[in-house]
Design a protein around this motif. Structure first.
Motif, PDB file in Angstrom:
ATOM      1  N   GLY A 195      29.213  33.037  34.002  1.00 61.92           N
ATOM      2  CA  GLY A 195      29.994  32.233  34.873  1.00 61.92           C
ATOM      3  C   GLY A 195      31.175  32.813  35.509  1.00 61.92           C
ATOM      4  O   GLY A 195      31.871  32.561  36.348  1.00 61.92           O
ATOM      5  N   GLU A 196      31.742  33.588  34.334  1.00 60.04           N
ATOM      6  CA  GLU A 196      33.006  34.454  34.939  1.00 60.04           C
ATOM      7  C   GLU A 196      32.515  35.510  35.916  1.00 60.04           C
ATOM      8  O   GLU A 196      33.413  35.614  37.049  1.00 60.04           O
ATOM      9  N   LEU A 197      31.361  36.021  35.872  1.00 59.60           N
ATOM     10  CA  LEU A 197      31.003  36.871  37.155  1.00 59.60           C
ATOM     11  C   LEU A 197      30.720  36.034  38.453  1.00 59.60           C
ATOM     12  O   LEU A 197      31.483  36.571  39.548  1.00 59.60           O
ATOM     13  N   LEU A 198      30.300  34.963  38.382  1.00 61.49           N
ATOM     14  CA  LEU A 198      30.043  34.131  39.537  1.00 61.49           C
ATOM     15  C   LEU A 198      31.465  33.847  40.138  1.00 61.49           C
ATOM     16  O   LEU A 198      31.587  33.734  41.187  1.00 61.49           O
ATOM     17  N   GLU A 199      32.452  33.372  39.271  1.00 61.51           N
ATOM     18  CA  GLU A 199      33.743  32.968  39.645  1.00 61.51           C
ATOM     19  C   GLU A 199      34.468  34.395  40.225  1.00 61.51           C
ATOM     20  O   GLU A 199      35.112  34.039  41.303  1.00 61.51           O
ATOM     21  N   GLN A 200      34.285  35.417  39.610  1.00 59.77           N
ATOM     22  CA  GLN A 200      34.927  36.684  40.127  1.00 59.77           C
ATOM     23  C   GLN A 200      34.593  36.887  41.576  1.00 59.77           C
ATOM     24  O   GLN A 200      35.259  37.098  42.627  1.00 59.77           O
ATOM     25  N   LEU A 201      33.112  36.774  41.876  1.00 65.37           N
ATOM     26  CA  LEU A 201      32.734  36.955  43.438  1.00 65.37           C
ATOM     27  C   LEU A 201      33.089  35.782  44.027  1.00 65.37           C
ATOM     28  O   LEU A 201      33.466  36.308  45.351  1.00 65.37           O
ATOM     29  N   GLU A 202      33.120  34.755  43.890  1.00 65.30           N
ATOM     30  CA  GLU A 202      33.344  33.510  44.739  1.00 65.30           C
ATOM     31  C   GLU A 202      34.563  33.869  44.879  1.00 65.30           C
ATOM     32  O   GLU A 202      35.329  33.273  46.291  1.00 65.30           O
ATOM     33  N   ARG A 203      35.800  34.209  44.143  1.00 61.19           N
ATOM     34  CA  ARG A 203      37.128  34.278  44.354  1.00 61.19           C
ATOM     35  C   ARG A 203      37.235  35.275  45.450  1.00 61.19           C
ATOM     36  O   ARG A 203      38.342  35.276  46.187  1.00 61.19           O
ATOM     37  N   ARG A 204      36.589  36.327  45.700  1.00 62.87           N
ATOM     38  CA  ARG A 204      36.453  37.344  46.640  1.00 62.87           C
ATOM     39  C   ARG A 204      35.789  36.953  48.212  1.00 62.87           C
ATOM     40  O   ARG A 204      35.634  37.598  48.873  1.00 62.87           O
ATOM     41  N   GLY A 205      35.236  35.572  48.126  1.00 63.73           N
ATOM     42  CA  GLY A 205      34.221  35.377  49.026  1.00 63.73           C
ATOM     43  C   GLY A 205      33.147  35.764  49.151  1.00 63.73           C
ATOM     44  O   GLY A 205      32.420  35.508  50.497  1.00 63.73           O
ATOM     45  N   ILE A 206      32.555  36.223  48.091  1.00 64.61           N
ATOM     46  CA  ILE A 206      31.297  36.927  48.076  1.00 64.61           C
ATOM     47  C   ILE A 206      30.356  35.781  47.411  1.00 64.61           C
ATOM     48  O   ILE A 206      30.439  35.623  46.030  1.00 64.61           O
ATOM     49  N   ARG A 207      29.361  35.415  48.189  1.00 60.18           N
ATOM     50  CA  ARG A 207      28.379  34.276  47.437  1.00 60.18           C
ATOM     51  C   ARG A 207      26.965  34.856  47.196  1.00 60.18           C
ATOM     52  O   ARG A 207      26.051  33.958  47.038  1.00 60.18           O
ATOM     53  N   ALA A 208      26.793  36.048  47.022  1.00 62.36           N
ATOM     54  CA  ALA A 208      25.457  36.542  46.743  1.00 62.36           C
ATOM     55  C   ALA A 208      24.706  36.149  45.564  1.00 62.36           C
ATOM     56  O   ALA A 208      23.853  35.582  45.307  1.00 62.36           O
ATOM     57  N   LEU A 209      25.702  36.072  44.347  1.00 61.83           N
ATOM     58  CA  LEU A 209      25.445  35.489  43.006  1.00 61.83           C
ATOM     59  C   LEU A 209      25.128  34.129  43.215  1.00 61.83           C
ATOM     60  O   LEU A 209      24.198  33.622  42.719  1.00 61.83           O
ATOM     61  N   ARG A 210      25.902  33.564  44.010  1.00 60.58           N
ATOM     62  CA  ARG A 210      25.540  31.920  44.011  1.00 60.58           C
ATOM     63  C   ARG A 210      24.137  31.614  44.728  1.00 60.58           C
ATOM     64  O   ARG A 210      23.513  30.737  44.190  1.00 60.58           O
ATOM     65  N   GLU A 211      23.921  32.477  45.973  1.00 59.62           N
ATOM     66  CA  GLU A 211      22.501  32.341  46.288  1.00 59.62           C
ATOM     67  C   GLU A 211      21.730  32.520  45.317  1.00 59.62           C
ATOM     68  O   GLU A 211      20.380  31.703  45.416  1.00 59.62           O
ATOM     69  N   VAL A 212      21.492  33.306  44.508  1.00 66.50           N
ATOM     70  CA  VAL A 212      20.662  33.766  43.631  1.00 66.50           C
ATOM     71  C   VAL A 212      20.438  32.771  42.418  1.00 66.50           C
ATOM     72  O   VAL A 212      19.247  32.217  42.230  1.00 66.50           O
ATOM     73  N   LEU A 213      21.439  32.107  42.024  1.00 66.40           N
ATOM     74  CA  LEU A 213      21.468  31.003  41.065  1.00 66.40           C
ATOM     75  C   LEU A 213      21.148  29.656  41.899  1.00 66.40           C
ATOM     76  O   LEU A 213      20.750  28.545  41.016  1.00 66.40           O
ATOM     77  N   GLY A 214      21.187  29.532  42.908  1.00 63.91           N
ATOM     78  CA  GLY A 214      20.765  28.477  43.900  1.00 63.91           C
ATOM     79  C   GLY A 214      19.361  28.417  44.282  1.00 63.91           C
ATOM     80  O   GLY A 214      18.960  27.337  44.659  1.00 63.91           O
ATOM     81  N   ARG A 215      18.667  29.643  44.150  1.00 64.31           N
ATOM     82  CA  ARG A 215      17.274  29.563  44.283  1.00 64.31           C
ATOM     83  C   ARG A 215      16.426  28.537  43.717  1.00 64.31           C
ATOM     84  O   ARG A 215      17.011  28.109  42.412  1.00 64.31           O
ATOM     85  N   PRO A 216      15.523  27.726  43.970  1.00 69.33           N
ATOM     86  CA  PRO A 216      14.614  26.813  43.436  1.00 69.33           C
ATOM     87  C   PRO A 216      14.303  27.063  42.070  1.00 69.33           C
ATOM     88  O   PRO A 216      14.358  26.368  41.201  1.00 69.33           O
TER      89      PRO A 216
END
Length: 484
Positions: free
Chosen positions: A257-278
């Motif tokens: 969760g901390e890694l996801l937040e860290q990337l999203e705070r930089r505007g990077i959504r790559a991990l979000r997309e991985v975790l959003g896959r069906p």
């Protein structure tokens, strides 16, 4: 008088779009104290918001890349309660950007117009209205309403989003119903660089039209996105990109969760997309049959060492044990060599190393013995699988832990095993990890956790490097993620 943080933000507004001469003049005026009233005027010009309506409607909007000729645009249907961060995701996907730079929502075409601050701005000490708290229907309400979106402050891609129609019934999903022309390549130099590239491609790659920034045509072809054509638009491709962009990631906490937040705070959504896959939202329990198959290599290893054995003087498994294990595990079916020495048979060493890291075996005074957990789980595949899930990810160093969590996220999303390392490497690069070679190459994805996932996927039986999608391995990775 403006606070220091306000002054910093307002100075950026004043300097945005200014020529070097104008910038120097402004700085001279600031130092002499002649423009304090300008700060006071701009400080009062914060973005104005409507109250969020009680009933959500929808909007059909046209999104235009400002200055592009011929026009580059997309027609979208959006729910009014879409927040600006999610609208940012939609714009990136619909246009075809890669979300590699900073962005900003403004209320007007002038770069000095009031804007909403991003998490990056807040981290930099700016004050203002956070975009996280703003909905689309607080910015637009009727046909003709518009606002602006800027992406990549270097290239300066300005977009205008204008309401074409108010929809009484908001769309359940974001939709793209039309568009024209391809998104410019990232980092091509803004509208001017894009137009030069487009002219060169449209000419059939005429050498006379090759942009000066390239050494030759081969250099340009290598740099351009594969099969990029300026006049291309495919609604199906946009639909697929939007489905990924708007997918909600599976809930994660702890280190991941901390890694996801860290990337999203930089505007990077790559991990979000991985975790959003069906498949990232899929089950977290395997069957007994699957547990037996996944843990087979470790079961065989524990059976072969029995209650313990004496290692060689150099600390390796005895040759007879190595030979027996390689035969029973399937390694001899593909390994070139006698496969009777651990130091000359890396697949055997890999199983031993991961078994030790998982707490299944221990080495003391020259003897290798099963741990209490190893003895308990030796003939119980379900218990062995649960033990492995409880131990992952492995490692104490920051890199091993982060690479391990990313390996679990990627494997849990169900992509093919041969794609794991590239995607993990890209995510590590986004987190700031680098190779010794240069600042741009992604680091190797290797981690003790990835080694375990390989073994669960049958590396010992299939030639060390696994391929395809093993749904039971994906389930195992999700079980680790969801228990934290």
């Amino acid at each position: 008088m403006a606070k220091p943080t306000d002054a910093k933000r307002l100075a950026k507004q004043l300097l945005a779009g200014a020529t070097p001469e104008e910038g120097r003049a402004l700085l001279d005026s600031l130092l002499s104290g002649r423009v304090s009233s300008i700060f006071e005027k701009l400080q009062s010009a914060e973005p104005t918001l409507r109250s969020a309506p009680t009933e959500v409607c929808g909007f059909r909007v046209r999104l235009d890349l400002h200055g592009a000729k011929p026009p580059v645009w997309r027609r979208l249907e959006l729910p009014g309660d879409l927040t600006l961060p999610r609208l940012h995701d939609v714009i990136q996907a619909a246009m075809g950007w890669t979300d590699s730079h900073l962005h900003r929502f403004r209320t007007g075409s002038d770069h000095r117009s009031p804007y909403f601050v991003t998490t990056f701005d807040l981290d930099e000490g700016e004050d203002g209205v956070p975009e996280d708290d703003v909905r689309l229907d607080q910015l637009v309400a009727v046909e003709g309403d518009e606002f602006w979106y800027e992406y990549d402050f270097g290239d300066g891609w300005d977009h205008v989003l204008r309401v074409e129609e108010v929809l009484v019934d908001p769309p359940a999903l974001v939709r793209c119903t039309g568009g024209r022309n391809a998104c410019p390549p990232e980092d091509c130099g803004g509208i001017g660089g894009y137009e030069e590239l487009a002219s060169w491609v449209r000419s059939g790659y005429d050498d006379d039209l090759l942009p000066d920034v390239f050494e030759d045509a081969a250099h340009a072809h290598d740099w351009l996105p594969l099969d990029w054509r300026p006049d291309h638009f495919d609604a199906g491709e946009v639909k697929a990109a939007l489905s990924v962009a708007v997918a909600e990631p599976v809930a994660v906490t702890g280190e991941l969760g901390e890694l996801l937040e860290q990337l999203e705070r930089r505007g990077i959504r790559a991990l979000r997309e991985v975790l959003g896959r069906p498949l990232s939202h899929g089950p977290t329990e395997v069957t007994d049959t699957e547990a037996a198959r996944l843990t087979e290599t470790y079961q065989v290893f524990l059976d072969v060492i029995g209650d313990g054995l004496k290692l060689t003087g150099a600390g390796y498994l005895p040759p007879a044990i190595v030979e027996r294990f390689t035969q029973l595990s399937g390694i001899t079916s593909w390994w070139i060599g006698k496969a009777n020495r651990e130091d000359l048979t890396p697949p055997v060493a890999a199983v031993r190393d991961t078994a030790r890291a998982l707490g299944l075996i221990t080495v003391r005074r020259g003897r290798l013995t099963p741990t209490v957990a190893g003895t308990r789980c030796r003939h119980d595949p379900r218990a062995l699988w649960e033990h492995i899930v409880g131990r992952l990810p492995l490692g104490t160093k920051d890199f091993d832990r982060q690479a391990g969590w990313l390996a679990l996220a990627v494997a849990g999303s169900g992509i093919r095993a041969e794609e794991w390392r590239d995607e993990i490497g890209d995510l590590l690069l986004a987190l700031g990890w680098r190779t010794d070679r240069d600042a741009y190459s992604r680091p190797p994805a290797h981690s003790p956790t990835l080694d375990v996932l390989d073994e669960l996927a049958g590396a010992a039986r299939t030639g060390w490097r696994v391929t395809g999608t093993d749904l039971a391995v994906a389930t195992t990775a999700r079980a680790v993620i969801r228990q934290n």
